[in-house]
Each structure stands twice: as structure tokens, then as C-alpha cells.
Scaffold this motif. Sequence first.
Motif, mmCIF file in Angstrom:
data_model
loop_
_atom_site.group_PDB
_atom_site.id
_atom_site.type_symbol
_atom_site.label_atom_id
_atom_site.label_comp_id
_atom_site.label_asym_id
_atom_site.label_seq_id
_atom_site.Cartn_x
_atom_site.Cartn_y
_atom_site.Cartn_z
ATOM 1 N N MET A 135 0.821 -1.202 0.000
ATOM 2 C CA MET A 135 0.000 0.000 0.000
ATOM 3 C C MET A 135 0.859 1.257 0.000
ATOM 4 S SD MET A 135 -3.392 -0.507 2.332
ATOM 5 C CE MET A 135 -2.543 -0.351 3.858
ATOM 6 N N SER A 136 2.166 1.114 0.159
ATOM 7 C CA SER A 136 3.025 2.284 0.301
ATOM 8 C C SER A 136 3.041 3.166 -0.939
ATOM 9 C CB SER A 136 4.443 1.857 0.656
ATOM 10 O OG SER A 136 4.983 1.080 -0.384
ATOM 11 N N HIS A 137 2.737 2.617 -2.118
ATOM 12 C CA HIS A 137 2.746 3.429 -3.325
ATOM 13 C C HIS A 137 1.383 4.048 -3.641
ATOM 14 C CE1 HIS A 137 1.471 -0.513 -4.703
ATOM 15 N NE2 HIS A 137 0.915 0.079 -5.724
ATOM 16 N N GLY B 66 -9.914 -8.356 -2.382
ATOM 17 C CA GLY B 66 -10.259 -9.764 -2.522
ATOM 18 C C GLY B 66 -11.163 -10.072 -3.699
ATOM 19 N N GLY B 67 -11.357 -9.125 -4.578
ATOM 20 C CA GLY B 67 -12.213 -9.330 -5.744
ATOM 21 C C GLY B 67 -11.418 -9.291 -7.028
ATOM 22 N N ASP B 68 -12.134 -9.059 -8.126
ATOM 23 C CA ASP B 68 -11.466 -8.970 -9.417
ATOM 24 C C ASP B 68 -12.195 -7.973 -10.316
ATOM 25 O OD1 ASP B 68 -13.623 -10.359 -10.825
ATOM 26 O OD2 ASP B 68 -12.812 -12.198 -9.981
ATOM 27 N N LEU B 69 -11.636 -7.736 -11.477
ATOM 28 C CA LEU B 69 -12.182 -6.728 -12.392
ATOM 29 C C LEU B 69 -13.499 -7.149 -13.037
ATOM 30 C CD1 LEU B 69 -8.894 -5.449 -14.053
ATOM 31 C CD2 LEU B 69 -10.359 -4.228 -12.441
ATOM 32 N N ASP B 70 -13.935 -8.387 -12.815
ATOM 33 C CA ASP B 70 -15.226 -8.850 -13.331
ATOM 34 C C ASP B 70 -16.368 -8.547 -12.369
ATOM 35 O OD1 ASP B 70 -14.097 -9.841 -15.672
ATOM 36 O OD2 ASP B 70 -13.707 -11.805 -14.776
ATOM 37 N N ASP B 71 -16.075 -7.962 -11.232
ATOM 38 C CA ASP B 71 -17.103 -7.657 -10.233
ATOM 39 C C ASP B 71 -18.159 -6.737 -10.853
ATOM 40 O OD1 ASP B 71 -18.358 -5.990 -7.984
ATOM 41 O OD2 ASP B 71 -17.215 -7.487 -6.867
ATOM 42 N N PRO B 72 -19.444 -7.078 -10.733
ATOM 43 C CA PRO B 72 -20.489 -6.228 -11.305
ATOM 44 C C PRO B 72 -20.563 -4.841 -10.667
ATOM 45 C CG PRO B 72 -21.443 -8.104 -10.137
ATOM 46 C CD PRO B 72 -19.965 -8.298 -10.146
ATOM 47 N N VAL C 262 -8.050 -2.600 -7.266
ATOM 48 C CA VAL C 262 -8.363 -3.958 -6.827
ATOM 49 C C VAL C 262 -7.128 -4.502 -6.125
ATOM 50 C CG1 VAL C 262 -9.035 -6.279 -7.550
ATOM 51 C CG2 VAL C 262 -9.957 -4.286 -8.761
ATOM 52 N N THR C 263 -7.327 -5.071 -4.940
ATOM 53 C CA THR C 263 -6.215 -5.636 -4.182
ATOM 54 C C THR C 263 -6.512 -7.082 -3.803
ATOM 55 O OG1 THR C 263 -6.921 -5.177 -1.906
ATOM 56 C CG2 THR C 263 -5.908 -3.342 -3.125
ATOM 57 N N ASP C 264 -5.475 -7.779 -3.382
ATOM 58 C CA ASP C 264 -5.712 -9.093 -2.801
ATOM 59 C C ASP C 264 -6.185 -8.879 -1.357
ATOM 60 O OD1 ASP C 264 -3.430 -8.563 -1.253
ATOM 61 O OD2 ASP C 264 -2.175 -9.985 -2.328
ATOM 62 N N ARG C 265 -6.429 -9.960 -0.650
ATOM 63 C CA ARG C 265 -6.989 -9.856 0.706
ATOM 64 C C ARG C 265 -6.059 -9.146 1.683
ATOM 65 N NH1 ARG C 265 -11.198 -12.959 2.469
ATOM 66 N NH2 ARG C 265 -10.073 -13.499 4.366
ATOM 67 N N SER C 266 -4.763 -9.151 1.406
ATOM 68 C CA SER C 266 -3.823 -8.480 2.303
ATOM 69 C C SER C 266 -3.681 -6.996 1.998
ATOM 70 C CB SER C 266 -2.454 -9.146 2.232
ATOM 71 O OG SER C 266 -1.849 -8.898 0.983
ATOM 72 N N GLY C 267 -4.258 -6.543 0.873
ATOM 73 C CA GLY C 267 -4.180 -5.134 0.516
ATOM 74 C C GLY C 267 -3.144 -4.821 -0.545
ATOM 75 N N THR C 268 -2.482 -5.847 -1.106
ATOM 76 C CA THR C 268 -1.515 -5.627 -2.174
ATOM 77 C C THR C 268 -2.251 -5.324 -3.481
ATOM 78 O OG1 THR C 268 0.055 -7.117 -1.122
ATOM 79 C CG2 THR C 268 0.407 -6.648 -3.462
ATOM 80 N N VAL C 269 -1.915 -4.228 -4.117
ATOM 81 C CA VAL C 269 -2.621 -3.804 -5.326
ATOM 82 C C VAL C 269 -2.379 -4.789 -6.461
ATOM 83 C CG1 VAL C 269 -2.829 -1.970 -7.049
ATOM 84 C CG2 VAL C 269 -2.501 -1.383 -4.644
ATOM 85 N N LEU C 270 -3.477 -5.200 -7.100
ATOM 86 C CA LEU C 270 -3.423 -6.099 -8.265
ATOM 87 C C LEU C 270 -3.700 -5.328 -9.544
ATOM 88 C CD1 LEU C 270 -5.468 -9.070 -6.788
ATOM 89 C CD2 LEU C 270 -2.980 -8.823 -6.875
ATOM 90 N N ALA C 271 -4.658 -4.404 -9.502
ATOM 91 C CA ALA C 271 -5.047 -3.653 -10.699
ATOM 92 C C ALA C 271 -5.588 -2.285 -10.288
ATOM 93 C CB ALA C 271 -6.110 -4.413 -11.482
#
Length: 106
Positions: free
Chosen positions: A1-3, A75-81, A97-106
Motif C-alpha cells: 500500500m506504500s505506493h 479480494g475481488g477482481d475486475l469482473d465484479d459487477p 483492486v487488491t488481494d486480501r492483504s491489501g496488495t494492489v493487483l489492478a
Amino acid sequence: MSHLDPEDAKLVILARSAMARAEATTGAAVRDTDGRTYAGAPITLAALTLTALQAAISAAVSSGAVDLEAAVLVGGDLDDPGIAALHELSAGAVTIVTDRSGTVLA
């Protein structure tokens, strides 16, 4: 999350908190253009089903928000309605969008 921008990092914390309170696999938070924040977790009832992001957007809209500037989905993805609902309300809103720990995925 630092960035992340500090305000977006706060949304990650709110979303993770909503996820933890609901003991859910996802959580979400949004910020309106006035700086107010709203969090949500998934809702699964016989008469109502919402993703975490849909729940957070619903909370914002039902509180009078007419424009959102950012949304975080943990904990979701870009397909979330909920992303479609976000863009319908605010086409220019930042979506994280992040994983459950808060790391940015998208």
C-alpha cells in the motif's frame, strides 16, 4: 500500500475492515467527491444479493452521493459487477483492486 495515495490507502483499510467485520472474502470502500467514505461487504439474502462493491456504492448513493472519485475492492477482481455500477455513476472514478492483504493487483 506504500505506493498508493494516502487517501486511497485509507480506502484499502476501510475495505479490509468491512471484510473482517462481516467475516467475508471480499470488502470494498468508496470515496465521494466531497471526501466522504463508505464501506461494504457482500450481502447474500434470499431476496437480495450484492457484491461488496455494490454494497459500498449503495451505501454512498443512499446517503446522497452523486459522484464518486475512487473505489477499492479487496479480494475481488475486475469482473465484479460493482465496477459497472461504479462507472455508471462516475465514469472517471479510480478503481483499485487488491488481494486480501491489501496488495494492489489492478
